[in-house]
Design an enzyme around this catalytic site. Structure first.
Site, PDB file in Angstrom:
ATOM      1  N   LYS A 187     -24.502  15.432  22.103  1.00  0.00           N
ATOM      2  CA  LYS A 187     -24.527  16.887  22.289  1.00  0.00           C
ATOM      3  C   LYS A 187     -23.585  17.340  23.398  1.00  0.00           C
ATOM      4  O   LYS A 187     -22.992  18.416  23.316  1.00  0.00           O
ATOM      5  CB  LYS A 187     -25.954  17.372  22.600  1.00  0.00           C
ATOM      6  CG  LYS A 187     -26.832  17.400  21.372  1.00  0.00           C
ATOM      7  CD  LYS A 187     -28.064  18.251  21.589  1.00  0.00           C
ATOM      8  CE  LYS A 187     -28.891  18.339  20.322  1.00  0.00           C
ATOM      9  NZ  LYS A 187     -30.172  19.000  20.513  1.00  0.00           N
TER      10      LYS A 187
ATOM     11  N   LYS B  14     -28.104  21.992  12.648  1.00  0.00           N
ATOM     12  CA  LYS B  14     -27.889  23.437  12.714  1.00  0.00           C
ATOM     13  C   LYS B  14     -26.627  23.775  13.490  1.00  0.00           C
ATOM     14  O   LYS B  14     -26.100  24.867  13.392  1.00  0.00           O
ATOM     15  CB  LYS B  14     -29.097  24.180  13.287  1.00  0.00           C
ATOM     16  CG  LYS B  14     -29.927  23.453  14.292  1.00  0.00           C
ATOM     17  CD  LYS B  14     -31.229  24.202  14.572  1.00  0.00           C
ATOM     18  CE  LYS B  14     -32.294  23.234  15.074  1.00  0.00           C
ATOM     19  NZ  LYS B  14     -33.597  23.759  15.241  1.00  0.00           N
TER      20      LYS B  14
ATOM     21  N   LYS C  36     -25.398  13.513  10.835  1.00  0.00           N
ATOM     22  CA  LYS C  36     -26.718  14.102  10.586  1.00  0.00           C
ATOM     23  C   LYS C  36     -26.579  15.560  10.128  1.00  0.00           C
ATOM     24  O   LYS C  36     -25.707  16.270  10.635  1.00  0.00           O
ATOM     25  CB  LYS C  36     -27.471  14.032  11.919  1.00  0.00           C
ATOM     26  CG  LYS C  36     -28.890  14.455  11.905  1.00  0.00           C
ATOM     27  CD  LYS C  36     -29.489  14.335  13.308  1.00  0.00           C
ATOM     28  CE  LYS C  36     -29.166  15.536  14.151  1.00  0.00           C
ATOM     29  NZ  LYS C  36     -29.985  15.707  15.354  1.00  0.00           N
TER      30      LYS C  36
HETATM   31  P1  TYM Z   1     -35.158  19.732  16.623  1.00  0.00           P
HETATM   32  O1  TYM Z   1     -35.503  21.151  16.842  1.00  0.00           O
HETATM   33  O2  TYM Z   1     -33.728  19.329  16.777  1.00  0.00           O
HETATM   34  O3  TYM Z   1     -35.614  19.278  15.196  1.00  0.00           O
HETATM   35  C1  TYM Z   1     -36.941  19.523  14.731  1.00  0.00           C
HETATM   36  C2  TYM Z   1     -37.408  18.350  13.888  1.00  0.00           C
HETATM   37  O4  TYM Z   1     -36.519  18.169  12.767  1.00  0.00           O
HETATM   38  C3  TYM Z   1     -36.077  16.820  12.719  1.00  0.00           C
HETATM   39  N1  TYM Z   1     -34.696  16.785  12.195  1.00  0.00           N
HETATM   40  C4  TYM Z   1     -34.296  15.963  11.223  1.00  0.00           C
HETATM   41  N2  TYM Z   1     -34.946  15.032  10.498  1.00  0.00           N
HETATM   42  C5  TYM Z   1     -34.236  14.368   9.558  1.00  0.00           C
HETATM   43  N3  TYM Z   1     -32.917  14.591   9.297  1.00  0.00           N
HETATM   44  C6  TYM Z   1     -32.217  15.526   9.997  1.00  0.00           C
HETATM   45  N4  TYM Z   1     -30.944  15.750   9.725  1.00  0.00           N
HETATM   46  C7  TYM Z   1     -32.907  16.256  11.017  1.00  0.00           C
HETATM   47  N5  TYM Z   1     -32.544  17.229  11.884  1.00  0.00           N
HETATM   48  C8  TYM Z   1     -33.641  17.539  12.602  1.00  0.00           C
HETATM   49  C9  TYM Z   1     -36.145  16.328  14.162  1.00  0.00           C
HETATM   50  O5  TYM Z   1     -36.232  14.922  14.220  1.00  0.00           O
HETATM   51  C10 TYM Z   1     -37.378  17.019  14.676  1.00  0.00           C
HETATM   52  O6  TYM Z   1     -38.536  16.272  14.353  1.00  0.00           O
HETATM   53  N6  TYM Z   1     -36.595  17.610  20.956  1.00  0.00           N
HETATM   54  C11 TYM Z   1     -37.039  18.022  19.637  1.00  0.00           C
HETATM   55  C12 TYM Z   1     -38.158  19.037  19.673  1.00  0.00           C
HETATM   56  C13 TYM Z   1     -39.321  18.674  20.554  1.00  0.00           C
HETATM   57  C14 TYM Z   1     -40.386  17.812  20.207  1.00  0.00           C
HETATM   58  C15 TYM Z   1     -41.250  17.839  21.322  1.00  0.00           C
HETATM   59  C16 TYM Z   1     -40.669  17.036  19.082  1.00  0.00           C
HETATM   60  C17 TYM Z   1     -39.558  19.180  21.789  1.00  0.00           C
HETATM   61  N7  TYM Z   1     -40.715  18.665  22.250  1.00  0.00           N
HETATM   62  C18 TYM Z   1     -42.420  17.078  21.329  1.00  0.00           C
HETATM   63  C19 TYM Z   1     -41.850  16.284  19.101  1.00  0.00           C
HETATM   64  C20 TYM Z   1     -42.683  16.307  20.216  1.00  0.00           C
HETATM   65  C21 TYM Z   1     -35.872  18.676  18.890  1.00  0.00           C
HETATM   66  O7  TYM Z   1     -34.931  19.121  19.506  1.00  0.00           O
HETATM   67  O8  TYM Z   1     -36.063  18.790  17.552  1.00  0.00           O
END
Ligand code: TYM
Length: 333
Positions: free
Chosen positions: A114, A201, A198
């Site tokens: 990132k 967004k 991957k």
């Molecule tokens: P975030 O907002 O980037 O993504 C949310 C969830 O979507 C999953 N994801 C994917 N899974 C499969 N293939 C993809 N291309 C893909 N893109 C996104 C992510 O793995 C995630 O589960 N740090 C985390 C959010 C967070 C969190 C937490 C998660 C904050 N605190 C506590 C679990 C527990 C994040 O940025 O996810």
């Protein structure tokens, strides 16, 4: 013992098929099981680790709540709230940042991706964000955390932080060590334009992803333009080596159809990509259209969405404020 499920999604707009298949679809099935207590957090503190327009962020927080509900999470059964409104998250993140080691954070591959080439310009928040994620999880004594494969390393860090805190302060079992719940077969949805990247967004090309609010025509167009290769669909799993785009399309189909990867290969083996794409577009439209329509409907009901967050925040705060008091006591405040 009931399972305590916790997960979070950033309200950064453009929630896409990767978020849905990697995480949200799993949230829905876990939340439908009465044996589980589920908490789903809109992680707005995480969102501001990169620049956000405040008015758009506010809308995106509502859109994330709308997406949870439209996908099938019942706000009466699960807690849905936004992180910034429960102060214990920021506070616990600070305390845990005094437990976590620089060396551990330096290993986080997502920060490297990132921050890109110019690390000096990345925010400190982007660097320490996995500690905030650990705080989110540990405040609720979460036992299971459903996420996509890209969050696996952050969860391992969370486990290390919990273990070290328990050891340092000799409070065995104070923080529960959470288990990741990651789909076994297909846990990483890749870009439609490049099977080695991957689905995300932040990709500049909208053609690289299926957004959950895409209309039927947009889905048809994106799948039509999705990258493939010139060979026919493989007949067995070994033939997918070096064919990431074929693997991705078959994987997406298998996930949506709740079929195994093997069975999906059998269904399409030897056929050409146009046939797979036709079937894939249809199953995407069948699955996503109802969700997309519901999101759009819910977005018009702002006060309903705000009320869900308000109620959720109260319930979450009830749990988190008790845990942070105990943390104060343990560290000597
Ligand atoms: P975030 O907002 O980037 O993504 C949310 C969830 O979507 C999953 N994801 C994917 N899974 C499969 N293939 C993809 N291309 C893909 N893109 C996104 C992510 O793995 C995630 O589960 N740090 C985390 C959010 C967070 C969190 C937490 C998660 C904050 N605190 C506590 C679990 C527990 C994040 O940025 O996810």
């Amino acid at each position: 013992m009931k399972k305590k499920i916790f997960s979070g999604v950033q309200p950064t707009g453009n929630l896409h098929l990767g978020n849905y298949l990697g995480a949200i679809k799993n949230f829905v099935s876990l939340s439908n099981d009465n044996e589980n207590e589920c908490i789903f957090c809109v992680v707005d503190l995480h969102a501001i680790t990169v620049t956000q327009d405040p008015a758009i962020l506010r809308e995106n927080i509502r859109e994330t709540v709308a997406t949870f509900i439209a996908s099938g999470i019942d706000p009466k059964k699960s807690i849905i709230f936004n992180q910034s409104q429960v102060v214990a998250h920021a506070e616990a993140a600070w305390i845990l940042s005094c437990t976590a080691k620089m060396g551990w954070l330096n290993r986080m591959t997502q920060f490297k991706e990132k921050a890109g080439k110019d690390k000096e310009k990345a925010s400190v928040g982007l660097y320490s964000y996995p500690i905030l994620m650990a705080a989110d999880i540990l405040l609720y004594d979460s036992t299971h955390v459903p996420v996509g494969n890209d969050q696996k390393q952050h969860l391992e860090l969370c486990r290390d932080i919990a273990q070290k805190f328990n050891n340092d302060f000799k409070v065995d079992d104070f923080f529960k060590i959470p288990e990741p719940l990651i789909q076994k077969e297909f846990s990483r949805i890749m870009s439609l334009k490049d099977g080695s990247k991957k689905m995300s967004k932040s990709d500049l090309s909208d053609l690289s992803r299926i957004n959950l609010t895409d209309e039927k025509d947009e889905i048809l167009n994106k799948i039509k333009k999705a990258k493939t290769d010139s060979l026919s669909i493989p007949t067995n799993i070994k033939e997918f080596v070096d064919r990431p785009e074929a693997r991705n399309l078959i994987g997406i189909y298998s996930s949506l159809a709740s079929m195994t990867f093997e069975d999906t290969i059998q269904k399409f083996s030897g056929k050409n990509f146009s046939e797979l794409k036709e079937n894939l577009s249809q199953i995407l439209i069948d699955n996503l259209n109802p969700i997309s329509n519901e999101i759009k409907k819910l977005l018009k009901e702002k006060s309903y969405l705000d009320k869900i967050l308000e109620d959720g925040c109260q319930k979450a705060d009830n749990i988190a404020s008790k845990k942070i008091k105990k943390i104060h006591d343990i560290v000597g405040f």
